[in-house]
Design a protein around this motif. Structure first.
Motif, short mmCIF file in Angstrom:
data_model
loop_
_atom_site.label_atom_id
_atom_site.label_comp_id
_atom_site.label_asym_id
_atom_site.label_seq_id
_atom_site.Cartn_x
_atom_site.Cartn_y
_atom_site.Cartn_z
N ASP A 143 0.82 -1.21 0.00
CA ASP A 143 0.00 0.00 0.00
C ASP A 143 0.86 1.27 0.00
O ASP A 143 0.34 2.36 0.22
N ILE A 144 2.16 1.11 -0.22
CA ILE A 144 3.08 2.26 -0.28
C ILE A 144 3.57 2.39 -1.72
O ILE A 144 4.44 1.64 -2.17
N PRO A 145 3.01 3.32 -2.50
CA PRO A 145 3.29 3.39 -3.94
C PRO A 145 4.78 3.50 -4.27
O PRO A 145 5.26 2.86 -5.22
N GLU A 146 5.52 4.30 -3.51
CA GLU A 146 6.93 4.52 -3.86
C GLU A 146 7.82 3.30 -3.58
O GLU A 146 8.97 3.25 -4.02
N LEU A 147 7.27 2.30 -2.87
CA LEU A 147 8.04 1.09 -2.57
C LEU A 147 7.52 -0.14 -3.31
O LEU A 147 8.27 -1.11 -3.50
#
Length: 437
Positions: free
Chosen positions: A40-44
């Motif tokens: 749920d963490i787009p940059e990861l």
């Protein structure tokens, strides 16, 4: 506290420049929640790899691997299943064997600037502390699991280490997650399970905040261990020979017994060995450090031999001796060469050494010393026996018979990592040198 993707992202903020993120994903409650949060963490998310380690110890392992693969697909996360041999060796517990197999598998995955992420939480930290306490561990063991540590070529991170398991369960139920329940987690013949199901619930009836208190104690121990280790490393570096990876015995004997033990432990950790028991430590001090200079006592520890040669204390891997009669032809002369039961030969570009054209255009073979070999060295007159050269260079006896000898068209051209024959050596040009690991 409320467990959210924002919280995990804040824990991983110092590592946002990592190349790849590998999460140890067993399909159980804790790792499933962590994977769900990371996805749920787009940059990861585009860097994320879910890794299921298949131990092959449970009949359901194939089904669990399929379950994990499906969950990863549902979350649009890259998945891989890594099969390992987790059979326990003699004297090794099943838990230790499985853990070692997992860690070795993860070490092979990590590249430079990669992260490995585990889902251990505060209750796991409590169990780890108690296990170490009951085993008689020192400061290092009582420091518990670190939240971040160097691991292989990258870093190992535990972003849930300050989170209690009930919070993780609440998150899973809130998001209606489906996880695997491993029946072996209920088997109290395993020490950790015995603590989890029998001992800790009883302790928490009396001390409800036990997990928080023990986490604080572990932090105190870790801080003390850091200071002690820093001072010990300074002492160790004064008597450590980097090239030979050995400690000076004279240097060790200049210290009192306790400092000797601390330095030896620091040295073994540097070389990646397990910490020795007190029995092994006392044997090192008594049987090796106090032995005559010409003696060759040996202490077995963790699949290695701890022994001395002259003034050096060495850690020598116990391994199969290569076939000393074999002749190995180096087929692809632009690539490293794996030697059966004897490590790796690598090529290095150099300004002096064996000319690259000579190396590429002739037959290269690797052999072992049979006795009587001689070599002509640059800047030295005469022919020199390898036996005498090994003695001059103080090469440890256990290395002499297995040092790879390089032959070019049937002539001795080099001893890997040490000398190049004057017949094949040039001082200035496009050359190669050999290193043996």
């Amino acid at each position: 506290m409320k467990l959210t993707a924002q919280y995990i992202n804040s824990q991983l903020a110092p590592y946002h420049t990592a190349n790849k993120l590998f999460i140890g994903y067993s399909g159980g409650l804790d790792s499933h929640v962590l994977l769900h949060l990371l996805a749920d963490i787009p940059e990861l998310k585009n860097k994320l790899n879910a890794v299921y380690v298949h131990h092959g110890l449970q009949a359901e392992a194939d089904d669990w691997a399929s379950h994990c693969q499906q969950i990863a697909a549902d979350l649009c996360v890259h998945f891989q299943c890594v099969k390992v041999n987790a059979q326990a060796l003699s004297g090794q517990s099943p838990e230790e064997a499985a853990r070692n197999a997992r860690y070795q598998a993860f070490k092979k995955l990590l590249g430079k600037n990669d992260l490995l992420i585990f889902a251990q939480h505060r209750n796991d930290q409590l169990e780890t502390f108690l296990l170490q306490l009951f085993r008689g561990a020192g400061l290092k063991g009582l420091s518990g699991m670190p939240a971040a540590i160097n691991f292989a070529a990258g870093r190992l991170i535990r972003p849930l280490l300050e989170v209690e398991q009930q919070t993780i369960k609440d998150y899973a139920q809130q998001h209606k997650l489906q996880w695997i329940e491993d029946p072996s987690n209920l088997d109290t013949q395993f020490d950790r399970n015995f603590l989890r199901h029998q001992v800790i619930p009883l302790l928490e009836q009396r001390w409800p905040s036990l997990d928080k208190t023990v986490a604080r104690v572990a932090t105190h121990c870790a801080n003390a261990q850091t200071l002690l280790s820093s001072n010990t490393k300074q002492q160790m570096n004064l008597i450590y020979e980097v090239d030979k990876q050995c400690l000076s015995i004279i240097g060790l004997r200049a210290h009192e017994s306790l400092i000797q033990q601390l330095i030896i432990r620091e040295w073994l950790e540097l070389l990646g060995a397990r910490m020795p028991s007190q029995k092994v430590m006392i044997a090192i001090q008594k049987d090796i450090l106090q032995a005559r200079a010409d003696a060759n006592p040996l202490i077995q520890h963790d699949g290695n031999n701890i022994q001395r040669y002259r003034d050096g204390l060495y850690l020598v891997a116990s391994k199969n001796t290569p076939d000393l009669q074999q002749i190995i032809t180096w087929i692809d002369k632009s690539q490293p060469l794996n030697l059966p039961d004897n490590g790796l030969l690598e090529l290095k570009a150099a300004q002096q050494g064996i000319p690259k054209t000579v190396w590429q255009q002739n037959c290269i073979e690797v052999r072992y010393r049979q006795g009587g070999e001689k070599i002509v060295l640059p800047w030295r007159s005469g022919r020199h026996s390898l036996k005498k050269l090994y003695q001059e260079a103080e090469i440890a006896p256990w290395l002499r018979e297995v040092l790879p000898l390089i032959y070019i068209n049937g002539e001795l051209a080099a001893v890997a990592g040490y000398w190049v024959s004057a017949d094949f050596h040039v001082q200035d040009g496009e050359c190669i040198n050999l290193s043996w690991h």
